[in-house]
Design an enzyme around this catalytic site. Structure first.
Site, PDB file in Angstrom:
ATOM      1  N   GLU B 148       0.819  -1.221   0.000  1.00  0.00           N
ATOM      2  CA  GLU B 148       0.000   0.000   0.000  1.00  0.00           C
ATOM      3  C   GLU B 148       0.852   1.271   0.000  1.00  0.00           C
ATOM      4  OE1 GLU B 148      -3.253  -0.437  -0.250  1.00  0.00           O
ATOM      5  OE2 GLU B 148      -3.276  -2.582   0.115  1.00  0.00           O
ATOM      6  N   LEU B 149       2.030   1.172  -0.600  1.00  0.00           N
ATOM      7  CA  LEU B 149       2.986   2.282  -0.678  1.00  0.00           C
ATOM      8  C   LEU B 149       3.374   2.825   0.701  1.00  0.00           C
ATOM      9  CD1 LEU B 149       2.084   4.393  -3.849  1.00  0.00           C
ATOM     10  CD2 LEU B 149       3.604   2.438  -3.628  1.00  0.00           C
TER      11      LEU B 149
END
Lengths: 433, 400
Positions: B148-149
Site C-alpha cells: 500500500e505504498l
C-alpha cells in the site's frame, strides 16, 4: 383453572431469562392441571432472525426441542392462531431499538413472503415499524381486549411491563383478577437513568394488579420503595431451575489443556456488569498464567468491551462468543470451571443456578436476587473489581475451595425447582377463587 | 524535453478468513480460510477485470508497437490463488511480461505490514516474492514497492541495502513540501536509490473519480485526461499513475466506459510529441534525481490520511498486529513450511484493514472491500484464528 397468560418469549426463541422462566413455570403449572392460554407475540422478523441462528447452532444435537414440543402440547398457544407482528423485545433500550428495526427490515427484504400467516387472524402492529416503542405496547393492548371478549378464563397472569397494558385491557373487559409477574424493573435495567415512560407503565401495571409476584425479596423491596406499592399485595416466588437439561461434556477434551476457564454468560449491557468482569479478568491474567475468560452473549456494550479488551491486550486470554443458542450456552457451562455473575442489579439471576448444575462454583454480585437463596457461594459487590479478581484467583488456585463451594450444589438445586415455584403461583391464584 | 508517463498497477487479493470461525472452532478446527469465497471472488474479478484488462493491455502494446509500457506488482498471495483457481489468468500475465514492455515490481510476498514489526520477516517475505516472480516469470525485479505504498526513510535504506535500484511512494505534500511529484527524487536515507512518486490527483481521477457523476469533470474522456497530462510538459519529467489494477472492470465497472477510456488513452497521450510511456526502472535510468525526499514518518496511499491509520491505530488493530507477530519466533521454530505459510497468510494487511473503525469518507471504501459486517466481527474472527494457531504452537512444544 384457566389462566390467560401474556408473555414475550418462549424457547427456543429467547434472548434472556424471561423466556427460560416462562418455560420452566408453565411446564410445571401444566403438570398441576392449570390450563394456560399463553399469548405470545410472534415477533415478526426478529424471531426468524434468531430462529435462523438457532437452527445453525443447534445442528444435530437439538436435544431440547422434543421437550419444548411436549410442553407446548400441554399449553394452548395463541401464537398459533394469533400473530402479533411487533418488533418489541423485552430487553430493548431506546438506542438499540433503532438498530434492531434496521436489522429486521433487512431480514424482511430477504425473507419476503416467508412469514404469511395463512388464514390466521393477524394484526400487523407495526407495518412500517413506527419509531415509538410505547405505541407498540399500546397497540398490543388491543390483543388483550380482543382475547378477553372471545375466551373464557379465571385469572390473568402477565409477565413484565410490555404485557401489562394488554393484561389490564383483558381485566377491564372480563373483570377477572390480574396477577402481574415482575421479572425485572426499569430500576434494574437503567439504574438512575430511568426511562420514565417505561417506569410509569410498570407502576400503572402494579397499581392495577390484584396481586404482584416478585422474583425476589430484592425486587419486592424495589417495588415497594420505587413504585410505592402496598407490600401486602406482593408475593415473592423465586425462580427455579430445570435440572434435566444437562449437556454431556468431557472436560479432559477441552482444547485448552491445563487451563481453567471462567465464564460470563448474559446480555452485554450495563445492568449485567460485564465491564467489571472484563476488568477483573485483566487483573487475574496479570497474576495467573493458565486461565482463560469467556464472555458469551450480546448487547449494546459489546463493541465498547471488545475495544477495551483489545486495549488491555488480553486477546489471547479473553474470548467473546457473540449471541448463543441454548445448546451452545449449555456447552459453555459444561466447559467452564467457574461462573461469574457480576450484575449491577439483578432481580433474580437464573444463570448461576444453571451453572451450578454442572457442579462448578459460582461468584455472584451481592446486588442479585438469587443471592438471597445461595449461602454457599462467593458474593462480592459488583463494583469491587479487586475483590472479584482475588475471589477468582482463590477459586482457581485452590481446588479445595472450588470443591467446597460446589459440593452441595445438587442438594441446593433440588430445592429450587420450578415445581416449588409453580405451587406458590397456584397459591397466589387460589387466593382469588 | 520528454515527459514519461509511468503506469504501475497493483494486483492483489488476500486469503480471506471464514466468517464463522468462532470460539468453539478454536482447538478442533484448523481450517481458517473461506476457500469458497476466495475462489469465487477471484474468478469473479478475473472475469470482470484481470482477463479483459490484460487483453486490452496486450492489444495496446501490440498496437503501439512497444511504445506503450506498464508495470505491475502482483502479490505472492494472489499469484498462489491464480495457480490454485485461475491458471489462465497467470498465463495472460506471462504473455504480457513476454512482450518486454512490462516491468514487474517486488513487494512483500504476503502483502504484509511486516516492515513495521519485524525486519527479518520483511526481508524473508521480499526474498520469497523475488523468488516467486523469478520462478513464474523468469524475471528479476529491480524496483520495489512496499504494501500500500507504506514508506519512510528507514524503509528506503533497507530496500537500498537489499540491492534495489528504484522504489515507489505516494507523492503527498507531507513529504514533498512545495515540490512537484513529477520528478525523480532520491530518499534522504538512501542516496543510491531512485524514488518515483505517485501523482495522486491524476491517478485518483482514474481510480476513484472516473465514474463519479457528482464530479465536475464527469464524464472523463481520454482527450480531456490527456490534456491534463500534457499540461505538465515544461514543469515535470515523469507522471506516476499508480493504482489498483481492479480499477478496471471491478471498482469502475465496464459500463462506466473505463475500458474504452483506457483503450483510447495512449493514442491521445502520444498526440503530444514529447510524451512517452516508461516503466519505473526506465524512468529511473533516464532522469537524474532532482533532490532528496526526507520522510521520517510513514506515508502510504491509503485513505485521505495517507498514513498507517487504515491498518493501525485503534486498539483492536494494534492488539491484532502485536498478537500475530508475538508468534513469529515460535512459528519459525517449528520449521514447518505449511505452518509458517499459514501464519504468514494471516499477516496480509487486509486483515487489519477490515478492523478499521474510521467510518466517515474512507469508511465507504473500507466497507466496499470488507467481507465483514463490521470491524468487531472481523477482529473476533482474526483473534480466534490466532488463538487456534497459538494453541497449535503450544501442542508442538514451541510455546510454553
Amino acid at each position: 383453572m384457566r389462566v390467560l397468560m401474556f408473555g414475550w418469549e418462549f424457547p427456543p426463541f429467547i434472548s434472556g431469562g424471561l423466556g427460560t422462566a416462562c418455560f420452566g413455570l408453565t411446564k410445571q403449572l401444566a403438570k398441576r392441571n392449570v390450563k394456560i392460554l399463553f399469548v405470545l407475540p410472534k415477533i415478526k422478523g426478529a424471531s426468524q432472525v434468531e430462529a435462523a441462528g438457532d437452527i445453525t447452532i443447534i445442528g444435530g444435537q437439538n436435544y431440547l426441542s422434543n421437550e419444548i414440543e411436549e410442553v407446548k402440547k400441554k399449553i394452548s398457544f395463541f401464537e398459533k392462531e394469533f400473530t402479533v407482528n411487533s418488533p418489541l423485545r423485552p430487553y430493548i433500550s431506546y438506542e438499540s431499538y433503532k438498530d434492531y428495526l434496521e436489522k429486521i427490515k433487512e431480514f424482511e427484504k430477504e425473507s419476503n413472503g416467508l412469514h404469511s400467516s395463512k388464514g390466521n387472524f393477524s394484526i400487523d402492529f407495526s407495518g412500517d415499524y413506527g419509531q415509538d416503542l410505547l405505541s407498540e405496547v399500546a397497540r398490543f393492548a388491543l390483543v388483550g381486549r380482543y382475547l378477553a371478549q372471545r375466551e373464557s378464563f379465571d385469572i390473568i397472569h402477565a409477565h413484565d411491563w410490555m404485557t401489562f397494558l394488554a393484561a389490564i385491557e383483558a381485566k377491564k373487559i372480563s373483570g377477572k383478577p390480574l396477577v402481574i409477574h415482575v421479572h425485572a424493573t426499569e430500576i434494574d435495567r437503567c439504574g438512575e437513568n430511568c426511562n420514565s415512560e417505561v417506569f410509569n407503565l410498570e407502576k400503572h401495571g402494579m397499581e392495577n394488579a390484584d396481586r404482584i409476584i416478585a422474583v425476589s425479596h430484592r425486587t419486592k423491596e424495589i417495588i415497594i420503595q420505587y413504585y410505592q406499592i402496598d407490600p401486602n399485595k406482593i408475593s415473592v416466588v423465586h425462580n427455579g431451575v430445570d435440572l434435566d437439561e444437562i449437556y454431556q461434556y468431557d472436560k479432559t477434551t477441552r482444547p485448552f489443556k491445563n487451563e481453567k476457564m471462567v465464564l460470563y454468560l448474559g446480555r452485554i449491557t450495563m445492568q449485567k456488569g460485564p465491564d467489571y468482569f472484563l476488568e477483573a479478568a485483566h487483573l487475574v491474567v496479570k497474576r495467573v498464567q493458565n486461565v482463560r475468560f469467556v464472555m458469551a452473549g450480546s448487547g449494546d456494550m459489546t463493541r465498547r468491551l471488545i475495544e477495551r479488551m483489545a486495549a488491555l491486550r488480553i486477546a489471547d486470554r479473553f474470548h467473546f462468543t457473540g449471541f448463543l443458542g441454548k445448546t451452545d450456552r449449555e456447552r459453555l457451562f459444561a466447559m467452564s470451571d467457574l461462573y461469574v455473575m457480576p450484575s449491577v442489579s439483578e432481580p433474580f439471576g437464573i444463570t448461576p443456578l444453571e451453572a451450578m448444575r454442572y457442579n462448578i462454583p459460582v461468584i455472584i454480585s451481592k446486588q442479585s436476587g438469587v443471592a438471597e437463596l445461595l449461602s454457599n457461594v462467593i458474593k462480592v459487590d459488583f463494583w469491587d473489581v479487586n475483590k472479584l479478581a482475588s475471589a477468582i484467583i482463590n477459586v482457581l488456585e485452590r481446588p479445595q475451595i472450588a470443591s467446597s463451594l460446589s459440593e452441595h450444589n445438587n442438594e441446593i438445586l433440588q430445592k429450587m425447582n420450578w415445581g416449588v415455584a409453580a405451587d406458590k403461583v397456584i397459591d397466589v391464584y387460589n387466593s382469588y377463587r | 524535453m520528454s515527459v514519461s508517463v509511468c503506469f504501475y498497477f497493483q494486483v492483489h487479493q488476500p486469503f480471506r478468513l471464514r466468517k464463522d470461525y468462532n470460539f468453539f472452532s478454536i482447538g478442533p478446527d484448523h481450517s481458517y480460510e473461506d476457500v469458497n469465497s476466495n475462489r469465487s471472488i477471484l474468478l469473479k474479478i478475473a472475469n470482470k477485470c484481470y482477463l479483459p484488462t490484460n487483453n486490452l493491455m496486450l492489444k495496446l502494446i501490440n498496437r503501439h508497437k512497444g511504445a506503450f509500457k506498464i508495470s505491475y506488482s502482483i502479490s505472492g498471495v494472489i499469484l498462489e490463488q491464480f495457480e490454485l483457481y485461475a491458471p489462465h489468468v497467470l498465463d495472460s500475465f506471462k504473455a504480457l511480461v513476454d512482450t518486454g514492455c512490462v516491468e514487474l515490481i517486488n513487494e512483500t510476498y504476503y502483502h504484509s505490514l511486516s516492515f513495521l514489526k519485524s525486519k527479518d520477516e520483511f526481508r524473508e517475505q521480499v526474498t520469497a516474492h523475488k523468488n516467486k516472480i523469478r520462478e513464474l516469470f523468469g524475471y528479476n525485479c529491480t524496483t520495489f514497492r512496499n504494501t500500500e505504498l507504506i514508506y519512510n526513510n528507514e524503509l528506503a535504506a533497507e530496500v537500498e541495502k537489499m540491492g534495489y535500484k528504484t522504489i515507489l511512494a505516494e507523492g503527498i505534500e507531507r513529504i514533498l513540501g512545495w515540490r512537484s511529484p513529477n520528478f525523480v527524487y532520491y530518499p534522504a536515507s538512501a542516496p543510491k536509490l531512485k524514488l518515483l512518486l505517485k501523482n495522486y490527483r491524476l491517478s485518483d481521477d482514474i481510480a476513484f473519480r472516473f465514474s463519479n457523476r457528482g464530479w465536475h469533470d464527469f464524464p472523463l474522456t481520454a482527450e480531456k485526461y490527456a490534456s491534463w497530462v500534457h499540461s505538465i510538459a515544461g514543469n515535470g519529467e515523469v507522471i506516476g499513475l499508480f493504482m489498483d489494477y481492479e480499477t478496471f472492470g471491478e471498482h469502475q465497472w465496464e459500463d462506466t466506459g473505463i475500458f474504452n477510456f483506457m483503450e483510447a488513452l495512449p493514442e491521445k497521450i502520444f498526440a503530444h510529441p514529447d510524451y512517452r510511456f516508461q516503466t519505473p526502472s526506465e524512468v529511473a535510468q533516464t532522469y537524474p534525481p532532482v533532490g532528496p525526499i526526507d520522510s521520517v514518518h510513514y506515508v502510504s496511499w491509503a485513505d485521505i490520511d495517507r498514513d498507517l491509520s487504515a491498518w493501525l491505530g485503534n486498539p483492536m488493530q494494534d492488539s491484532a498486529l502485536e498478537f500475530a507477530y508475538s508468534l513469529e519466533s515460535a512459528v519459525k521454530k517449528t520449521q514447518d513450511p505449511a505452518l509458517i505459510h499459514t501464519w504468514r497468510k494471516l499477516l496480509t494487511s487486509d486483515h487489519y484493514y477490515y478492523v478499521c473503525t474510521k467510518w466517515f469518507n474512507d469508511g465507504d471504501v473500507h466497507k466496499y472491500f470488507n467481507p465483514y459486517e463490521n470491524p468487531y466481527d472481523a477482529y473476533m474472527v482474526y483473534i480466534n484464528v490466532l488463538n487456534d494457531l497459538k494453541l497449535t504452537l503450544k501442542q508442538r512444544g514451541v510455546l510454553p
